[in-house]
Scaffold this active site. Structure first.
Site, mmCIF file in Angstrom:
data_model
loop_
_atom_site.group_PDB
_atom_site.id
_atom_site.type_symbol
_atom_site.label_atom_id
_atom_site.label_comp_id
_atom_site.label_asym_id
_atom_site.label_seq_id
_atom_site.Cartn_x
_atom_site.Cartn_y
_atom_site.Cartn_z
ATOM 1 N N HIS A 97 48.768 126.919 122.297
ATOM 2 C CA HIS A 97 48.434 125.504 122.050
ATOM 3 C C HIS A 97 48.282 125.061 120.695
ATOM 4 O O HIS A 97 47.682 125.472 120.096
ATOM 5 C CB HIS A 97 47.105 125.259 122.879
ATOM 6 N N TYR B 35 39.961 111.966 125.507
ATOM 7 C CA TYR B 35 39.315 112.871 125.918
ATOM 8 C C TYR B 35 38.396 112.605 126.904
ATOM 9 O O TYR B 35 37.341 112.215 126.492
ATOM 10 C CB TYR B 35 38.985 114.019 124.886
#
Ligand code: NAG
Ligand code: NAG
Ligand code: NAG
Ligand code: NAG
Ligand code: NAG
Ligand code: NAG
Ligand code: NAG
Length: 615
Positions: A396, A214
């Site tokens: 998601h 990330y």
């Protein structure tokens, strides 16, 4: 038999050929080399028919299949070709009961040829079928992700009983009923008044010792007057398509993030958390693998700029380097298309789901289906002073997600919601445009259910940011926009009661303040009196039993969760509420009357067996 049907269908083809010259609203490239293009129109204006146009670089036959899982087994298959006399032919077939292999013809033919032609390089065949053909040998087309299986061969069949094996085949996930549409993009690009605003990362190096990265970067918004976002586009650096998994842009509210400018970094690691992740939480834009250009409906726009207090945004990129390929660097850009001519309807964002947390979202190993429940009760939605209409959204989860749905319960009755997917595909997270938008009224109860399949896992899967960890979040966009900042509603089970089910005494568990952002913040004193992280405890110490799984499933569904209600508006006393508020529910949200999809009206003449035909 087939010949008679073909003649009838060819007649039908002539009559509807003109009306079908109309452009197709939806498009997908099914194979990686661009040899198989699919164009289609979902049913409109009360019609039950999907129309498909296949444009395939072959001179033989083409096949298209609707499969529950990407295999031929139980798939609904259609094969079409241009015969030696130049006439289009079509054959409705189905996958074998087991495995892959020759697909037998259906006893009822439900695919109707509309037109077909070929040139030196391609065959172009258009056909239509009902959303629900009522034939058990076909599959109903639903608003779930559909695994389209495709195939072609250069051999021209001499008849429907003589179709050679394919030379090319594959599978591609597509939303057929509520696909996103990039209709209008050409106009936006051609319009000289369109402006762009880009957020880019530069030379991000993907690690080779772990799969997930990330990457977080803070940007200061330019001091422009208010604009509307009318479209956006993810521009992945060429060649990196398989590594860029998803991206989220968050607004940072009124936080001053200037100290983080120009210092992009990993958003977190096992021990520490890059602080922007904690401060920038206003979900503003999202793109995930499979997503195409996003174009707003022509009367709508999402406001951006013009608010001097909200100066910063966070760009969060999720990279997935599954096979740890070395030497990958990425410079990708997310582009907003803007207009200064503000559109009449402004859109806003809401997120509903579970916290990303290793002691609240847990999925035991070796489960066919394990479902989590996030509750956003009427007590939260009643802060809204008027209904909102959700017109698009993105569901998601990570790798284990197999189904997800947003349920809306009004006065004890669940209403129809197309924010759902019973065939979820981690690798195809396109936003949907709801052809029937989802209206949420003040006072509605909302449940977000995420169902995971963990047969391949040997240890507990837990909430976290890695692809191997899990999430359960519904990102939704609605109109008319209510407030300045995006809103969210999340619900939490009691982590100590949850870990008690796993055999941990409350005093063995220490939950640090940053528990919601990483596994390192929760520690456990294990049997050997060692102080270990909860994620290591799951991996090395936890022995799941069937009894624990049963109790855990019951707990995550039925325990009295706490709600973080980030909806703004009026409280029950009529005062203004602008902050998130925590409160405890007495129990789960009940859904005594779940929505049941009405069955299709099936008539005897909904297909043709050769001698008879429809309409
Ligand atoms: C199809 O598209 C063309 C140009 O893109 C346009 O001129 C035409 O009107 C469209 N036809 C229909 C039936 O929408
Ligand atoms: C559907 O019906 C509406 C109103 O009757 C019409 O404006 C629209 O063009 C129709 N759409 C299609 C695709 O036929
Ligand atoms: C044949 O048709 C396809 C699809 O319309 C087109 O892309 C291709 O250029 C055509 N080929 C020739 C040789 O005309
Ligand atoms: C990114 O890497 C390329 C190739 O190594 C280099 O030419 C370029 O200057 C780098 N860009 C930045 C902004 O560092
Ligand atoms: C946790 O468990 C205790 C009993 O052990 C119970 O009193 C409490 O209400 C539970 N809390 C939640 C949020 O489930
Ligand atoms: C275990 O370690 C964590 C973090 O280092 C610490 O906060 C916690 O107090 C420790 N727990 C015990 C029982 O020592
Ligand atoms: C609540 O907000 C509205 C507008 O946002 C404002 O007009 C009103 O005065 C506020 N009421 C209170 C009690 O602050």
């Amino acid at each position: 038999m087939l010949t008679a049907a073909s003649i009838l269908l060819a007649l039908l083809a002539v009559s509807s050929a003109q009306e079908q010259q109309a452009n197709f609203t939806h498009h997908a490239v099914l194979d990686p080399n661009g040899k198989y293009l699919l164009n289609w129109n979902p049913p409109t204006n009360g019609s039950d028919y999907f129309t498909f146009e296949c444009v395939v670089a072959t001179r033989g036959w083409l096949g298209l299949g609707f499969s529950p899982n990407g295999a031929m087994t139980d798939a609904d298959i259609v094969i079409a070709w241009i015969d030696a006399n130049g006439n289009p032919q079509i054959s409705d077939r189905h996958g074998p009961a087991q495995g892959n292999g020759y697909p037998p013809a259906d006893s009822t033919q439900n695919y109707e040829l509309v037109s077909g032609r070929k040139n030196n390089t391609h065959i172009i065949i258009t056909f239509r079928r009902k959303l629900d053909t009522c034939d058990p040998q076909d599959r109903k087309i639903t608003s779930d992700t559909t695994r389209l299986i495709w195939a072609f061969s250069d051999q021209v069949p001499t008849s429907a009983n003589n179709i050679q094996q394919h030379s090319h085949r594959g599978v591609k996930s597509v939303q057929l009923v509520n696909p996103q549409t990039n209709d209008g993009m050409a106009k936006i690009l051609a319009d000289p008044s369109t402006k762009v605003y880009d957020l880019s990362v530069t030379n991000v190096t993907l690690p080779t010792d772990k799969r997930t990265l990330y990457w977080c970067d803070i940007f200061e918004l330019p001091q422009w007057k208010k604009h509307h976002v009318i479209a956006n586009r993810m521009m992945i650096q060429k060649g990196n398509e398989r590594y860029v998994h998803h991206m989220v842009v968050y607004g940072c509210g009124e936080e001053d993030m200037s100290e983080h400018l120009g210092k992009p970094a990993a958003c977190f690691d096992d021990t520490q958390i890059f602080s922007p992740m904690e401060k920038c939480k206003d979900f503003f834009a999202v793109w995930a693998v499979g997503g195409e250009d996003f174009v707003y409906p022509s009367q709508m726009g999402a406001p951006i700029f013009g608010d001097s207090k909200q100066r910063f945004v966070l760009l969060e990129m999720h990279y997935d380097n599954a096979d740890l390929t070395p030497g990958i660097t990425d410079s990708s850009t997310f582009r907003f298309y803007l207009t200064e001519q503000l559109r009449p309807v402004e859109t806003g964002k809401i997120t509903i789901g579970m916290p990303v947390n290793p002691v609240q979202l847990v999925i035991p190993p070796k489960q066919q289906r394990f479902t989590t429940y996030a509750y956003c009760p009427g007590k939260c939605t009643s802060r809204m002073t008027e209904p909102i209409t959700v017109f698009t959204g993105l569901l998601h989860t990570h790798l284990l997600g197999i189904a997800m749905r947003v349920r809306v319960i009004r006065n004890g009755e669940e209403i129809k919601s197309d924010m759902r997917d019973d065939h979820y595909d981690f690798n195809y997270q396109s936003p949907v445009y709801l052809s029937k938008p989802l209206v949420i009224m003040p006072g509605d109860d909302i449940i977000v259910e995420c169902t995971y399949g963990s047969m391949d896992r040997d240890t507990m899967t837990y909430g976290g940011f890695g692809s191997d960890n899990e999430m359960c979040l519904a990102y939704m966009e609605y109109y008319p926009k209510r407030n300045l900042s995006p809103e969210n509603c999340k619900s939490f089970v009691d982590p100590k009661n949850l870990t008690e089910i796993l055999g941990l005494k409350k005093e063995q568990v220490n939950i640090g303040p940053k528990a919601s952002l990483g596994g390192g913040a929760v520690t456990v004193l294990n049997q050997d009196q060692q102080n270990v992280t909860i994620t290591n405890w799951y991996k090395n110490d936890l022995k799941m039993t069937d009894d624990m799984v049963t109790k855990l499933q019951d707990y995550v569904k039925n325990s009295p969760q706490s709600v973080s209600c980030g909806f703004q508006g009026k409280d029950s006393a009529g005062g203004n509420v602008t902050d998130s508020t925590f409160f405890k529910l007495d129990g789960p949200i009940q859904n005594p009357h779940p929505y049941v999809e009405p069955a299709a009206v099936c008539t005897a003449s909904s297909g043709t067996t050769g001698a008879t035909t429809t309409s």
